[in-house]
Design an enzyme around this catalytic site. Structure first.
Site, PDB file in Angstrom:
ATOM      1  NE  ARG A  88      -2.852  -1.569   3.176  1.00 21.04           N
ATOM      2  CZ  ARG A  88      -2.385  -1.154   4.354  1.00 21.04           C
ATOM      3  NH1 ARG A  88      -2.205   0.136   4.573  1.00 21.04           N
ATOM      4  NH2 ARG A  88      -2.125  -2.016   5.305  1.00 21.04           N
ATOM      5  N   GLY A 224      -2.979  -4.819  -5.145  1.00 21.56           N
ATOM      6  CA  GLY A 224      -4.368  -4.929  -4.725  1.00 21.56           C
ATOM      7  C   GLY A 224      -4.808  -3.935  -3.656  1.00 21.56           C
ATOM      8  CB  CYS A 275       0.586  -8.436  12.973  1.00 23.88           C
ATOM      9  SG  CYS A 275       1.716  -7.068  12.772  1.00 23.88           S
ATOM     10  N   GLY A 276      -0.147 -11.747  11.663  1.00 25.38           N
ATOM     11  CA  GLY A 276      -0.832 -12.987  12.035  1.00 25.38           C
ATOM     12  C   GLY A 276      -2.340 -12.929  11.928  1.00 25.38           C
ATOM     13  CG  ASP A 292      -8.304  -7.222   5.219  1.00 20.53           C
ATOM     14  OD1 ASP A 292      -7.559  -6.929   6.170  1.00 20.53           O
ATOM     15  OD2 ASP A 292      -8.254  -6.640   4.125  1.00 20.53           O
ATOM     16  CB  ALA A 389       4.164 -12.695  -2.466  1.00 16.37           C
TER      17      ALA A 389
HETATM   18  C1  SPV Z   1      -3.416  -5.191   4.511  1.00 18.26           C
HETATM   19  O1  SPV Z   1      -2.282  -4.800   4.168  1.00 18.26           O
HETATM   20  O2  SPV Z   1      -3.941  -4.865   5.576  1.00 18.26           O
HETATM   21  C2  SPV Z   1      -4.175  -6.087   3.641  1.00 18.26           C
HETATM   22  C3  SPV Z   1      -3.802  -6.159   2.264  1.00 18.26           C
HETATM   23  O3  SPV Z   1      -5.138  -6.653   4.050  1.00 18.26           O
HETATM   24  S1  SPV Z   1      -4.154  -4.674   1.485  1.00 18.26           S
HETATM   25  O4  SPV Z   1      -5.167  -4.951   0.516  1.00 18.26           O
HETATM   26  O5  SPV Z   1      -2.914  -4.242   0.898  1.00 18.26           O
HETATM   27  O6  SPV Z   1      -4.618  -3.709   2.456  1.00 18.26           O
HETATM   28 MN    MN Z   2      -5.820  -5.714   5.855  1.00 15.22          MN
END
Ligand code: SPV
Ligand code: MN
Length: 629
Positions: A88, A224, A275-276, A292, A389
């Protein structure tokens, strides 16, 4: 809808796209689509109405245009992001704020007028020579109080394909809601691609969130977390919406923890990336609802939660057959999985950091052709896969899926867990005294050592309240107040816990095995039904040795020694005091956080007093038995 809108779209939509759109009677939608079709100027526009043929078209196009490639295993594909587009992008992500609005410096913002002008420039003609995909989704289960319709415009078949795995289809919902629909909007373009089909113009990377219009722009990126509109981009819109309407959007997993006599108690867990979190959601013996993002609402005096998604964009590093049997199975059998940024062997097999077996000596990965010892332009060794990844799959391919995933009422929440990468302060599992104490000393005080999930230096301790800081679109103080207020009117608030999977001893050795967390969740489940007692310490309620000893035997068939318990659950007074000082300083900084609730300082001060009293009596490092009265 305006005559102009219908005219333009009629001309520009391919195949039966226009008819598909006409079934949705929503002028705002038409105007939105028309505006961005005209601005981005794609050669073709495809409308996805969620039929198997439409979904298949997206899947096939991602292969045909080279954004994905087939692997040896049936249904598996590989996608690569640019070498410098692997996480990100916090620096280029900002909330667009109108003049006079202050979200505090803890939140990345841009002036709205300037931001819109800039993004409109970047988007101008960006899809020339490309196909634009229009997709409809529903965030949260369909037909539910939680449902939020959303529309995605993207020129990436990979993004569209990923979303079709990750989100519930929404075309029917748009048709049903017609002009009434209030929806989130996302415009994404990957921009120009190089010969490896990865983004070329990273300098024009932008992720801009316009709260006024419930619209997010994302350009010149493929990763993503920056592009899948319904994931982290929609979170910003939902946090803003929920803060006005009295519900919460959290960066949380949802899981069913299986207690005695087939009882299932649902837990939410907030962890910063890497972080698990996914491995917790996938814990052996338990069932997954989501890994998530969760929406939380109050209903009849209870907290109810849903998984916003229906798929998983999971971290693959470290996934192996011993620690992650369900993920392992899903990733090593035929079925629809998109892998990203892992190593592809010459035989079109896969490898990643921490996978069973030897690392193959060569192949290709996110850096192009790869061999053992390869270095990047900065002289840094390139591992076989990127630490961030990922794999993308639909949750229904997992053997541990909870049956309540699509329940429109959501699940009743028994406990909320906060955890971060913390090598020296918190004990492995601890319950807070009550909701307020939990929100303030666990959620709002969450810190974590940085990881590869975001661009930048790793291993730096950073403040990340509720693990949600990156996604906040309201000032931090206001967000914490909303969390505090959320317990009002509840018959029984969920218990709040902290966990720490990363605690180390003085020599830097981890004090727990990866699988020990299975025991912590069983203990928390029993606590939420008042079926085990606990020891009250200055910082919270910790397990009794005998209960853990029994659970270690039952769950892991392991002997748990008193010595291990004492090491793990010793209250580290200096580290806890230092943490309170750090957190106080952050919340006192009015430029960063303009509106910290006063109660936060009070609760932290009370904890400090308790810690100092214990220190006077027992010293700096105190085993839990000292607190048994
Ligand atoms: C995170 O980084 O918290 C994720 C993947 O769940 S992302 O889609 O990059 O946010
Ligand atoms: Mn996330």
């Amino acid at each position: 809808m305006s005559a102009k809108a219908t005219g333009v779209l009629n001309k520009r939509l391919s195949g039966d796209g226009y008819e598909k759109l006409l079934k949705i009677n929503n002028p705002e939608l038409f105007e939105f689509i028309e505006k961005y079709v005209e601005l981005c100027n794609p050669d073709k526009v495809f409308v996805c109405a969620d039929t198997p043929a439409d979904i298949n078209y997206i899947r096939e196009t991602a292969l045909k245009n080279g954004e994905e490639n087939k692997l040896a295993m049936k249904g598996h594909t590989i996608h690569f992001d640019n070498y410098y587009d692997q996480g990100r992008d916090k620096k280029n992500t900002g909330i667009l704020v109108p003049k006079g609005v202050n979200l505090g410096e803890a939140i990345e913002t841009r002036d709205r007028d300037a931001g819109l002008k800039d993004i409109n420039e970047v988007l101008k003609g960006i899809m020339r020579g490309k196909e634009l995909y229009i997709l409809f989704f529903c965030l949260g289960p369909t037909n539910s109080e939680f449902s939020l319709p959303a529309v995605q415009l993207t020129d990436s078949a990979y993004v569209a394909h990923s979303e079709s795995l990750l989100y519930r289809p929404g075309y029917a919902e748009f048709v049903r809601q017609g002009a009434k629909a209030r929806f989130f909007k996302f415009v994404h373009s990957q921009g120009e691609l190089d010969e490896r089909k990865t983004c070329k113009n990273l300098d024009k990377r932008r992720i801009f969130i316009d709260l006024e219009d419930n619209l997010v722009f994302s350009t010149n990126t493929q990763y993503g977390g920056n592009t899948i509109g319904l994931k982290k981009l929609a979170m910003r819109l939902a946090i803003n919406k929920g803060s006005k309407e009295g519900w919460l959007t959290e960066h949380m997993l949802v899981m069913g923890v299986h207690g005695p006599k087939k009882r299932v108690t649902y837990f939410l867990g907030a962890f910063p990336s890497l972080c698990g979190k996914t491995s917790t959601a996938m814990l052996e013996g338990e069932t997954i609802v989501g890994d998530d993002i969760a929406y939380l609402r109050k209903k009849d005096g209870e907290v109810r939660a849903v998984n916003v998604e229906k798929g998983m964009f999971g971290i693959i590093m470290g996934v192996n057959s011993k620690d992650d049997p369900s993920q392992w199975k899903a990733l090593n059998n035929p079925g629809e999985v998109i892998f990203s940024n892992v190593l592809v062997t010459p035989e079109k097999g896969l490898h990643w950091i921490g996978k069973d077996g030897e690392v193959p000596p060569k192949g290709h990965n996110h850096s192009g052709e790869w061999w053992t010892g390869k270095k990047d332009a900065e002289g840094k060794e390139i591992k076989c896969s990127h630490p961030n990844a990922r794999f993308t799959l639909s949750l229904d391919t997992l053997d541990n899926l909870d049956p309540k995933l699509n329940d429109p009422k959501g699940v009743a929440v028994g406990g909320i867990v906060y955890g971060g990468r913390d090598s020296d302060t918190y004990v492995p599992v601890e319950e807070s005294f009550d909701w307020q104490h939990g929100i303030i000393t666990r959620g709002a005080s969450l810190e974590s050592e940085t990881t590869a999930a975001t661009l930048g230096k790793e291993g730096v301790r950073t403040f990340n309240p509720m693990s949600n800081l990156d996604f906040l679109s309201v000032p931090v103080g206001k967000y914490i107040q909303s969390n505090l207020d959320f317990a009002k009117g509840l018959k029984k608030a969920p218990l709040i816990f902290s966990v720490n999977y990363f605690l180390k001893d003085k020599d830097g050795n981890f004090l727990n095995e990866k699988t020990d967390k299975r025991v912590w969740y069983k203990w928390m489940e029993l606590r939420s039904h008042n079926e085990v007692s606990a020891i009250k310490t200055p910082t919270g309620l910790v397990p009794k040795y005998d209960d853990l000893k029994r659970l270690f035997k039952e769950v892991l068939k392991k002997d748990y020694s008193r010595e291990a318990y004492d090491k793990q659950f010793t209250l580290r007074v200096p580290e806890n005091l230092a943490k309170i000082d750090r957190i106080n300083k952050i919340y006192e900084n009015k430029a960063q956080i303009p509106d910290t609730p006063e109660v936060l300082f009070r609760v932290l001060e009370e904890q400090k007093v308790r810690l100092n009293q214990a220190k006077e009596k027992f010293g700096d490092y105190i085993t839990p038995d000292k607190f048994l009265s």
